[in-house]
Design an enzyme around this catalytic site. Structure first.
Site, short mmCIF file in Angstrom:
data_model
loop_
_atom_site.label_atom_id
_atom_site.label_comp_id
_atom_site.label_asym_id
_atom_site.label_seq_id
_atom_site.Cartn_x
_atom_site.Cartn_y
_atom_site.Cartn_z
CG HIS A 101 12.51 -6.36 5.20
ND1 HIS A 101 11.21 -6.42 5.62
CD2 HIS A 101 12.47 -6.18 3.86
CE1 HIS A 101 10.41 -6.30 4.58
NE2 HIS A 101 11.15 -6.15 3.50
CG ASP A 102 9.52 -2.51 7.00
OD1 ASP A 102 9.79 -3.49 6.30
OD2 ASP A 102 8.69 -1.65 6.67
CB THR A 103 8.17 -7.23 7.32
OG1 THR A 103 7.55 -6.20 6.54
CG2 THR A 103 7.12 -8.26 7.69
CB THR A 124 -0.28 1.11 3.55
OG1 THR A 124 -0.27 2.30 4.35
CG2 THR A 124 -0.72 1.45 2.14
CG ASN A 161 3.34 -7.07 0.19
OD1 ASN A 161 2.30 -6.59 0.61
ND2 ASN A 161 4.42 -6.34 -0.02
N GLY A 271 0.52 -0.96 12.77
CA GLY A 271 -0.49 0.08 12.93
C GLY A 271 -1.91 -0.37 12.69
#
Length: 353
Positions: A101-103, A124, A161, A271
């Protein structure tokens, strides 16, 4: 479950359930495993038992035999398939199940030496939370819409989230469609030049999820809530950023309350950490020290997990120390705390409408 309801034949002939990271690992090695961090986000996982929720899945008519063995991040799955190695001219190479999972990978790269911090993966969307040893599941955490997801080292990422820079991105897209293109640097400068503490919006309001025109959605919300309607682009952008920073405070205070612990530092990674104005707003709004960076946290965390698997580093703590010594971060201390506190009182009233 939607496949069950639709009588989808693919479900009846399926033999193995693999998420996308697991599928790529299968392509590389020929072995089938389910990596922990991604498995926890499937809604098929029981965070208390830390295994598949087989009883629930069976009750929903989902075949349980397709769910395989769950392995933790930093598991060596095997070697690269000989056919792939030969095609690429490579020697025998181990394939590691990183934090799929990226997070989870991003959080692994938080440059922290203590555990009294909140992480905020900014992009985002903003994912804001803390690492816990065990899941925190009760009526209050449910009401706060918190989730318990898997992390590295058996940790639980207790998080929420929320909307991140989505509103700003959508405003930029809307203006571009009208013939005016702005860089993100341009947008930040426009917001910085706009008057402070104008109208506010609740970024979590459903109207901001996928409006046809984000600019109009922001203006309409302000009109409906009896506020001055922003017309200048800079004012619209500043409204978005100040509101987002105040939402950070809202969620951070929920996390403090639910965990029974104060977290004086927020680590902003990803980012969105490049937005220095939002970083300062976050420090001001929350009254906490903000440490921003690294930007490429997901890739860095992935590398750290692989290094742990291969014995190059001994622990995640050592990996985070390496991050501290390898990447520049910026620290933001709270400013204008009382004025931001007044804005927060306005914001909470909007949340209660």
């Amino acid at each position: 479950f939607a496949m069950v309801q639709a009588n989808d034949p693919a479900l009846s002939i399926a033999r193995t359930f693999l998420t996308m990271p697991d599928l790529f690992n299968f392509f590389l090695t020929g072995v089938k495993f389910n990596e922990f961090s991604n498995a926890t986000t499937t809604q098929c996982f029981n965070p208390v038992t830390k295994n598949w929720a087989l009883e629930l899945l069976a009750a929903l008519g989902i075949p349980t035999q397709i769910f395989g063995q769950i392995v933790p991040p930093a598991s060596v799955l095997g070697n690269l398939r000989p056919s792939i190695a030969a095609e690429l001219g490579l020697a025998e190479i181990s394939v590691v199940a990183s934090a799929g999972h990226d997070t989870a990978s991003a959080v692994a790269a938080v440059p922290a030496s203590t555990d009294d911090y909140i992480y905020l993966s900014s992009g985002t969307w903003s994912l804001i939370g803390v690492e816990l040893a065990e899941p925190l599941i009760n009526v209050e955490s449910l009401a706060a819409n918190m989730t318990n997801e898997g992390g590295v080292g058996g940790k639980i990422r207790f998080l929420k989230n929320i909307v991140g820079l989505w509103m700003v991105q959508e405003c930029r897209r809307q203006w571009a469609s009208q013939g005016t293109k702005y860089s993100y640097v341009d947008l930040t400068q426009m917001a910085a030049a706009a008057p402070a503490f104008g109208p506010l919006v609740d970024p979590g309001n459903n109207r901001f999820l996928a409006p046809e025109d984000m600019v109009v959605a922001i203006q309409t919300y302000c009109q409906e809530t009896g506020q001055i309607v922003p017309t200048e682009k800079g004012a619209i952008l500043r409204c978005s950023l100040e509101s987002l920073a105040l939402e950070y405070r809202w969620v951070a205070e929920q996390i403090d309350h639910l965990t029974g612990k104060k977290h004086p530092v927020i680590h902003i990674i990803g980012g969105g950490a490049q937005n220095k104005l939002l970083n300062q707003f976050a420090a001001n709004a929350t009254g906490r020290t903000v440490i921003a960076g690294p930007v490429e946290a997901t890739a860095i965390g992935n590398i750290l997990v692989q290094a742990i698997a291969m014995g190059e580093i001994a622990s995640l703590a050592e990996g985070r120390e390496i991050v501290c010594n390898s990447f520049e971060v910026e620290t933001y201390e709270p400013q204008e705390v009382s004025t931001w506190g007044e804005a927060y009182q306005r914001y909470t009233r909007l949340k209660e409408m």
